[in-house]
Write a protein that holds these residues in place. Structure first.
Motif, PDB file in Angstrom:
ATOM      1  N   GLY A  86      16.229  13.579   3.652  1.00  0.00           N
ATOM      2  CA  GLY A  86      15.307  14.431   4.398  1.00  0.00           C
ATOM      3  C   GLY A  86      13.985  13.808   4.780  1.00  0.00           C
ATOM      4  O   GLY A  86      12.971  14.501   4.853  1.00  0.00           O
ATOM      5  N   ALA A  87      13.933  12.494   5.057  1.00  0.00           N
ATOM      6  CA  ALA A  87      12.659  11.877   5.439  1.00  0.00           C
ATOM      7  C   ALA A  87      12.889  10.667   6.336  1.00  0.00           C
ATOM      8  O   ALA A  87      13.934  10.029   6.294  1.00  0.00           O
ATOM      9  CB  ALA A  87      11.877  11.459   4.200  1.00  0.00           C
ATOM     10  N   MET A  88      11.860  10.370   7.155  1.00  0.00           N
ATOM     11  CA  MET A  88      11.867   9.213   8.044  1.00  0.00           C
ATOM     12  C   MET A  88      10.661   8.349   7.729  1.00  0.00           C
ATOM     13  O   MET A  88       9.587   8.862   7.436  1.00  0.00           O
ATOM     14  CB  MET A  88      11.716   9.637   9.507  1.00  0.00           C
ATOM     15  N   GLU A  89      10.866   7.044   7.862  1.00  0.00           N
ATOM     16  CA  GLU A  89       9.753   6.115   7.678  1.00  0.00           C
ATOM     17  C   GLU A  89       9.386   5.544   9.039  1.00  0.00           C
ATOM     18  O   GLU A  89      10.242   5.061   9.769  1.00  0.00           O
ATOM     19  CB  GLU A  89      10.182   4.989   6.736  1.00  0.00           C
ATOM     20  N   ILE A  90       8.105   5.620   9.365  1.00  0.00           N
ATOM     21  CA  ILE A  90       7.602   5.081  10.628  1.00  0.00           C
ATOM     22  C   ILE A  90       6.722   3.893  10.287  1.00  0.00           C
ATOM     23  O   ILE A  90       5.765   4.017   9.526  1.00  0.00           O
ATOM     24  CB  ILE A  90       6.763   6.131  11.394  1.00  0.00           C
ATOM     25  N   TYR A  91       7.044   2.738  10.850  1.00  0.00           N
ATOM     26  CA  TYR A  91       6.218   1.540  10.664  1.00  0.00           C
ATOM     27  C   TYR A  91       5.529   1.256  11.984  1.00  0.00           C
ATOM     28  O   TYR A  91       6.178   1.084  13.007  1.00  0.00           O
ATOM     29  CB  TYR A  91       7.079   0.352  10.226  1.00  0.00           C
ATOM     30  N   ILE A  92       4.196   1.226  11.947  1.00  0.00           N
ATOM     31  CA  ILE A  92       3.410   1.005  13.163  1.00  0.00           C
ATOM     32  C   ILE A  92       3.082  -0.476  13.258  1.00  0.00           C
ATOM     33  O   ILE A  92       2.436  -1.041  12.376  1.00  0.00           O
ATOM     34  CB  ILE A  92       2.122   1.845  13.120  1.00  0.00           C
ATOM     35  N   LEU A  93       3.520  -1.118  14.331  1.00  0.00           N
ATOM     36  CA  LEU A  93       3.228  -2.518  14.570  1.00  0.00           C
ATOM     37  C   LEU A  93       1.769  -2.629  14.995  1.00  0.00           C
ATOM     38  O   LEU A  93       1.370  -2.093  16.028  1.00  0.00           O
ATOM     39  CB  LEU A  93       4.150  -3.100  15.631  1.00  0.00           C
ATOM     40  N   GLN A  94       0.944  -3.322  14.182  1.00  0.00           N
ATOM     41  CA  GLN A  94      -0.501  -3.348  14.413  1.00  0.00           C
ATOM     42  C   GLN A  94      -0.909  -4.341  15.496  1.00  0.00           C
ATOM     43  O   GLN A  94      -1.857  -4.104  16.217  1.00  0.00           O
ATOM     44  CB  GLN A  94      -1.234  -3.670  13.104  1.00  0.00           C
ATOM     45  N   ASN A  95      -0.220  -5.455  15.589  1.00  0.00           N
ATOM     46  CA  ASN A  95      -0.600  -6.477  16.559  1.00  0.00           C
ATOM     47  C   ASN A  95       0.583  -6.827  17.446  1.00  0.00           C
ATOM     48  O   ASN A  95       1.169  -7.892  17.334  1.00  0.00           O
ATOM     49  CB  ASN A  95      -1.091  -7.752  15.842  1.00  0.00           C
ATOM     50  N   GLN A 125      -0.434  13.725  13.415  1.00  0.00           N
ATOM     51  CA  GLN A 125      -0.536  12.810  12.272  1.00  0.00           C
ATOM     52  C   GLN A 125      -0.205  11.370  12.680  1.00  0.00           C
ATOM     53  O   GLN A 125      -0.839  10.425  12.200  1.00  0.00           O
ATOM     54  CB  GLN A 125       0.384  13.265  11.134  1.00  0.00           C
ATOM     55  N   LEU A 126       0.775  11.196  13.553  1.00  0.00           N
ATOM     56  CA  LEU A 126       1.122   9.855  14.025  1.00  0.00           C
ATOM     57  C   LEU A 126      -0.024   9.268  14.850  1.00  0.00           C
ATOM     58  O   LEU A 126      -0.388   8.100  14.677  1.00  0.00           O
ATOM     59  CB  LEU A 126       2.413   9.882  14.844  1.00  0.00           C
ATOM     60  N   ASP A 127      -0.620  10.060  15.710  1.00  0.00           N
ATOM     61  CA  ASP A 127      -1.765   9.587  16.504  1.00  0.00           C
ATOM     62  C   ASP A 127      -2.935   9.219  15.587  1.00  0.00           C
ATOM     63  O   ASP A 127      -3.625   8.220  15.811  1.00  0.00           O
ATOM     64  CB  ASP A 127      -2.195  10.648  17.521  1.00  0.00           C
ATOM     65  N   PHE A 128      -3.153  10.013  14.556  1.00  0.00           N
ATOM     66  CA  PHE A 128      -4.209   9.719  13.581  1.00  0.00           C
ATOM     67  C   PHE A 128      -3.940   8.377  12.895  1.00  0.00           C
ATOM     68  O   PHE A 128      -4.828   7.539  12.765  1.00  0.00           O
ATOM     69  CB  PHE A 128      -4.286  10.851  12.543  1.00  0.00           C
ATOM     70  N   ALA A 129      -2.701   8.163  12.473  1.00  0.00           N
ATOM     71  CA  ALA A 129      -2.347   6.922  11.780  1.00  0.00           C
ATOM     72  C   ALA A 129      -2.504   5.708  12.695  1.00  0.00           C
ATOM     73  O   ALA A 129      -2.976   4.658  12.266  1.00  0.00           O
ATOM     74  CB  ALA A 129      -0.920   7.007  11.247  1.00  0.00           C
ATOM     75  N   ILE A 130      -2.117   5.853  13.950  1.00  0.00           N
ATOM     76  CA  ILE A 130      -2.271   4.748  14.900  1.00  0.00           C
ATOM     77  C   ILE A 130      -3.753   4.443  15.094  1.00  0.00           C
ATOM     78  O   ILE A 130      -4.171   3.285  15.077  1.00  0.00           O
ATOM     79  CB  ILE A 130      -1.582   5.082  16.243  1.00  0.00           C
ATOM     80  N   HIS A 131      -4.557   5.483  15.242  1.00  0.00           N
ATOM     81  CA  HIS A 131      -6.003   5.316  15.442  1.00  0.00           C
ATOM     82  C   HIS A 131      -6.666   4.671  14.230  1.00  0.00           C
ATOM     83  O   HIS A 131      -7.531   3.807  14.364  1.00  0.00           O
ATOM     84  CB  HIS A 131      -6.640   6.672  15.749  1.00  0.00           C
ATOM     85  N   LEU A 154       0.848  -1.185   0.000  1.00  0.00           N
ATOM     86  CA  LEU A 154       0.000   0.000   0.000  1.00  0.00           C
ATOM     87  C   LEU A 154       0.889   1.242   0.000  1.00  0.00           C
ATOM     88  O   LEU A 154       1.949   1.250   0.625  1.00  0.00           O
ATOM     89  CB  LEU A 154      -0.897   0.025   1.241  1.00  0.00           C
ATOM     90  N   PRO A 155       0.468   2.295  -0.690  1.00  0.00           N
ATOM     91  CA  PRO A 155       1.287   3.508  -0.644  1.00  0.00           C
ATOM     92  C   PRO A 155       1.274   4.094   0.765  1.00  0.00           C
ATOM     93  O   PRO A 155       0.233   4.126   1.408  1.00  0.00           O
ATOM     94  CB  PRO A 155       0.601   4.438  -1.644  1.00  0.00           C
ATOM     95  N   PRO A 156       2.430   4.516   1.249  1.00  0.00           N
ATOM     96  CA  PRO A 156       2.474   5.031   2.615  1.00  0.00           C
ATOM     97  C   PRO A 156       1.850   6.424   2.709  1.00  0.00           C
ATOM     98  O   PRO A 156       1.752   7.155   1.727  1.00  0.00           O
ATOM     99  CB  PRO A 156       3.971   5.101   2.919  1.00  0.00           C
ATOM    100  N   MET A 157       1.418   6.768   3.908  1.00  0.00           N
ATOM    101  CA  MET A 157       0.914   8.110   4.193  1.00  0.00           C
ATOM    102  C   MET A 157       2.137   9.030   4.279  1.00  0.00           C
ATOM    103  O   MET A 157       3.110   8.704   4.942  1.00  0.00           O
ATOM    104  CB  MET A 157       0.165   8.062   5.523  1.00  0.00           C
ATOM    105  N   GLU A 158       2.087  10.158   3.570  1.00  0.00           N
ATOM    106  CA  GLU A 158       3.200  11.104   3.600  1.00  0.00           C
ATOM    107  C   GLU A 158       2.786  12.375   4.327  1.00  0.00           C
ATOM    108  O   GLU A 158       1.710  12.906   4.079  1.00  0.00           O
ATOM    109  CB  GLU A 158       3.646  11.473   2.183  1.00  0.00           C
ATOM    110  N   LYS A 174       2.080   2.489   7.737  1.00  0.00           N
ATOM    111  CA  LYS A 174       3.354   3.137   7.425  1.00  0.00           C
ATOM    112  C   LYS A 174       3.138   4.622   7.146  1.00  0.00           C
ATOM    113  O   LYS A 174       2.208   4.996   6.436  1.00  0.00           O
ATOM    114  CB  LYS A 174       3.958   2.467   6.191  1.00  0.00           C
ATOM    115  N   ILE A 175       4.018   5.453   7.702  1.00  0.00           N
ATOM    116  CA  ILE A 175       3.968   6.899   7.459  1.00  0.00           C
ATOM    117  C   ILE A 175       5.372   7.373   7.103  1.00  0.00           C
ATOM    118  O   ILE A 175       6.359   6.931   7.689  1.00  0.00           O
ATOM    119  CB  ILE A 175       3.543   7.694   8.713  1.00  0.00           C
ATOM    120  N   ILE A 176       5.422   8.292   6.158  1.00  0.00           N
ATOM    121  CA  ILE A 176       6.684   8.943   5.813  1.00  0.00           C
ATOM    122  C   ILE A 176       6.584  10.393   6.303  1.00  0.00           C
ATOM    123  O   ILE A 176       5.674  11.118   5.917  1.00  0.00           O
ATOM    124  CB  ILE A 176       6.929   8.942   4.290  1.00  0.00           C
TER     125      ILE A 176
END
Length: 182
Positions: free
Chosen positions: A171-180, A121-127, A86-90, A132-134
């Motif tokens: 100039g960017a970071m990738e955040i991978y959220i562990l879902q389970n 934005q990170l809290d939104f993505a977790i919710h 899936l395309p990551p959220m930027e 994945k967020i860039i």
């Protein structure tokens, strides 16, 4: 039991006719077209009623094709594409993308706004269970990058890494959220 004079159908073939002889080699039938054909006893079936409608060859072929298509369909729901495809959220944290003008803002105010945006934005993505967020922070002096690393370090169940160099450079970071998490 099949005997001479019975009307029969041939299994797996669009052939019907009348039995002309029964012997150890098989059953010989005269087809509706007048041909004599021999089949084994397990290849024919007796017609019980004259009202039986014999399907045409085209109908039988069409039904077999539909059956094959039905066989090929999976009974389980089709799997969703893997999350990694899936395309990551930027999220672009460049200050000019967040406010129209930086007039009257100190450097501290700008970094605070950028960090608040990143946290929101990170809290939104977790919710929303976005995997994945860039975060695009830019190169600059590295202050925002270090503040982001500190912010993300306070979260459990996330992995932080540099984003794809080919696409974002340094100039960017990738955040991978562990879902389970376990």
């Amino acid at each position: 039991m099949i005997k001479v004079g019975d009307n029969v159908l041939v299994l797996d073939e669009p052939i019907s006719g009348t039995v002309t002889s029964v012997n150890s080699d098989g059953v010989t039938i005269e087809t509706e077209d007048g041909f004599d054909m021999t089949f084994s006893l397990n290849e024919i079936v007796k017609i019980q009623s004259e009202e039986l409608i014999v399907p045409s060859y085209e109908e039988v072929r069409k039904n077999i094709q539909e059956k094959e298509v039905f066989k090929k369909k999976s009974k389980r729901p089709s799997p969703k594409p893997k999350e990694r495809h899936l395309p990551p959220m930027e999220v672009d944290l460049h200050i000019h993308k967040l406010v129209k003008s930086t007039k009257g803002m100190s450097n501290h105010d700008m970094v605070t706004l950028q960090l608040d945006t990143a946290k929101r934005q990170l809290d939104f993505a977790i919710h929303k269970r976005i995997p994945k967020i860039i975060f695009i922070h830019g190169v600059g002096q590295g202050i925002l990058k270090e503040e982001l690393r500190y912010l993300f370090g306070r979260y459990d169940n996330i992995k932080v890494s540099d984003a794809d160099y080919k696409k974002y450079g340094l100039g960017a970071m990738e955040i991978y959220i562990l879902q389970n998490p376990k």
